[in-house]
Write a protein that holds these residues in place. Sequence first.
Motif: not given
Lengths: 92, 583
Positions: A9-10, A13, A17, A65-67, A69-70, A73-74, A77, A82, B92, B274, B278
Motif C-alpha cells: 500500500y505504502w 502511494n 505521489m 493533479l490533486i483530482a 490523487y484523490v 487514493m480512493d 483504499d 478500507i 499529497m 484529501r 481539492l
Amino acid sequence: MDAEQRTSYWKRNLRLMAILLVFWALVSYGAGILFVEPLNNFSIIGVPLGFWFAQQGSILTFLILIAIYVWRMDKLDKEFGITEYEEEVHHS
Amino acid sequence: MSTVQVWTLIFVAITFSIYIYIAYASRVSTTSGFYVAGGGIPAPANGAAIAADWMSAASFISMAGIIAFSGNGYSGSVYLMGWTGGYVLLAMLLAPYLRKFGKYTVPDFVGDRYSETARLIAVVCAIVVSFVYVAGQMSGVGVVFQRFLGVDTTVGVIIGMVIVFLYAVLGGMKGITWTQVAQYSVLIVAYLIPAFAISQKLTGIPVPQIGFGQIMEELNGLQADLGLAEYTGAFTQMNMLNMFLITAALMFGTAGLPHVIVRFYTAKSVRAARFSALWALFFISLLYLTAPAIGAFSKYNVLNDIPGTAIGSEPEWFKSWQDVGLITVNDLNGNGLIDVQGGLGDAFELAINNDIVVLATPEIAGLPAPIIGLVAAGGLAAALSTASGLLLVISSSVANDVYYKRINPQATEARQLMVGRIAMGAAIVVAGYLGINPPGFVAQVVALAFGLGAASFFPILVLGIFWKKCTAAGAAAGMVAGLGTTLAYQIWTIDIYGGSDGLFGINEVAFGAIGMVINFIVTIIVSQFTTKPTEAMQQLVEDIRYPGRSELVAAHAAGSLDDELLHDDHGDHGDHGGRKDES
C-alpha cells in the motif's frame, strides 16, 4: 492489513505521489519558468504558450493533479478494503 | 452620502449580519469545537473555508494590480504559481497524515512528534507568522472603509475588530468555519461579476480567461509603443533565478503556514482531508485564474485611455481615485499632458497604487453603483475571514500549546475554553493596534511570512511523517537554522533595514526557499547523531501512513498512551510543568 499489504500500500502511494509531483514540477518550474522563452513561440487562445502556462495552465494542471490523487487514493483504499471513512477520526 | 456609499453600506450591513447570525447559530462549548470545529466539517465546506481563510485582502484587492502594474505581467506569475502550487504539496504530503495524527495545532503535532523544546520553537514561529500576517489584514479593512464609507481608518479598523470579536470568540473554529463559507461566497461573487462584465465589454467574450487572450497582442503593442517592456515577455523584470526561488518560497510557504494546515484538522476524516485540499484549490482557482485577466484588462484600459490625455480632462473614475491620493499624476516635462514614456510609477508622470485595480474595475467598466458596493463587501469579507483564521491560530497556540500543555495540564475543559477566548480577545486588540499603526512595511512583511513558513515548518512536518528516524534534536536544530538564516538574510536585504543586494542578487522573499533547504540538511545531519525516536513513536509514525483503524493512533488520540513510551525525555506534555532538553 498485514505487514506485506502495508508495504505494498505504502509503495503504491509513494509511486503515485512521485509521478504526480514530477508533473507538478514540469508545468510550473519547467513550462512556466525554465522553458518559457522557447514555448512563447507558440500560442494558445492568443496568449504566448509559456506565459499562458505561468498564468493559467499551471493552476489548471495543479487542480487536475490533486483530482487524480484523490481519485486514485480512493481506488487504492477500496482495493485494500478500507472502510474507516464513515467513522470520524477523533482528536485528543 | 453618495449612491456608491449607500450601496456599500447596504451590502456591508447585510453580509455582516449574516456572519454574526451564523456564529451565533454555531456557538460552541467544547475545546474541540473551539479549536477544530469538533473535526466534523464536510469536505466542500471545509474547502470553501480554507479558500476564504487563505485568500486575504492581498489576494482579493492587490494581486491583479501587482501582476499588471508593478510588474510587466509575466513576473507576477510567481504569485499565481506559488500560491496555488503549494496545495499540491499540502494534499499529497501533509493533509491526510496530519489529519490521522489528530491534533489541534501545528505546534501540537511538532510537540508530540518531537519534543517540548521543538513545541516551544514552533509556538513562537506560529505566533510570529500569524501576527505579521494579521496586521496587513486589519489595515486592509481600514482602507476599504475609508474609501467607500468615508470614515476614518481608525474607526474602520475598530468596526472590523468588533465584528471579528463577536463571531470568533463566540463560535471559535466552528463559527469561523461556517462564517468563512459565507464569506467565500460573498467574495467570489463580488470578484467574478465585474470580471465577466468587463470582459464582455472589452472583447465581446464574457469569459475573462478566454477574453484576455483577445487583447494580449494589442496590449503587447500598446506597451511597446509607450516604451514599456512586453507584457508577456519573460525575464524583463526578474531574472530566472529569482523567478524560481520566489515561486518555490511561496509554494513551500503555503504548505507551511499554520493557519492553512490547521484546516485539515477540521476535516471529518482522512479521506475528507484529501478532498478538502481539492475543494480548496478549486475554490481558490476561480479567483486565481481570473485575477491575471482583470489585471490585463485594467492595464489595457488605462494605457488606452490615459497616456496623452490633457491633465484635467481625465475620466471620472480616474479623478475619484486621484482625490484619495491612490493615483498620482506629476507633469514632469510640463507639457500639460500625461506621458508614460519609459514607465509607470513614482519616478514617472503616472503612478497607480496596486490596491485600486480590483476596487476600481467596476468603475472603469462603468458598472452600476450596487456592484461597486458588492466589491467593497467582498474585500472586507476577504480581509476579515483571513484575520479570524489567523487569530484562532494565535489563541489556540497560547491556550492549548502554552497554557494547557505547559502551564496547567489539569485545567478543566471550561477553563481551557475561557483561556482560549481571553487569548483571542487579546490577540484582536493587538491586531487592531497593528492595523491602525501599521509598521510601514506591512506589504513586504506579509510576503516575508511565507519565506519564514517555508524555512521553519515545511521540512520538519514532511520529515516527521516520511522519515521515522527523524529525531527531536534534528527537528529543533533544523527549525532554528532555517528560521535563523532566513530572518537574518531578510533583515540584511530588506530596503528599510539593510538594503543590501544580498548574495547573487537573491530577493528577500526568495531566500525562504534556501532557508528551507538549510532546514532539511541540518535536520537530516543532526538526526544521524542524536537519540532515535522510541520504538513506539516510530510505530506511531508508521501507523499514520495507512488508513483504517490503528490501536496505537486511537490510543494516542485518546491521550491514554504513556508518554514515556513515545518520548525519552519524561515530563513531556508538561506533566511536571518543567522542561528537559531533548538531546
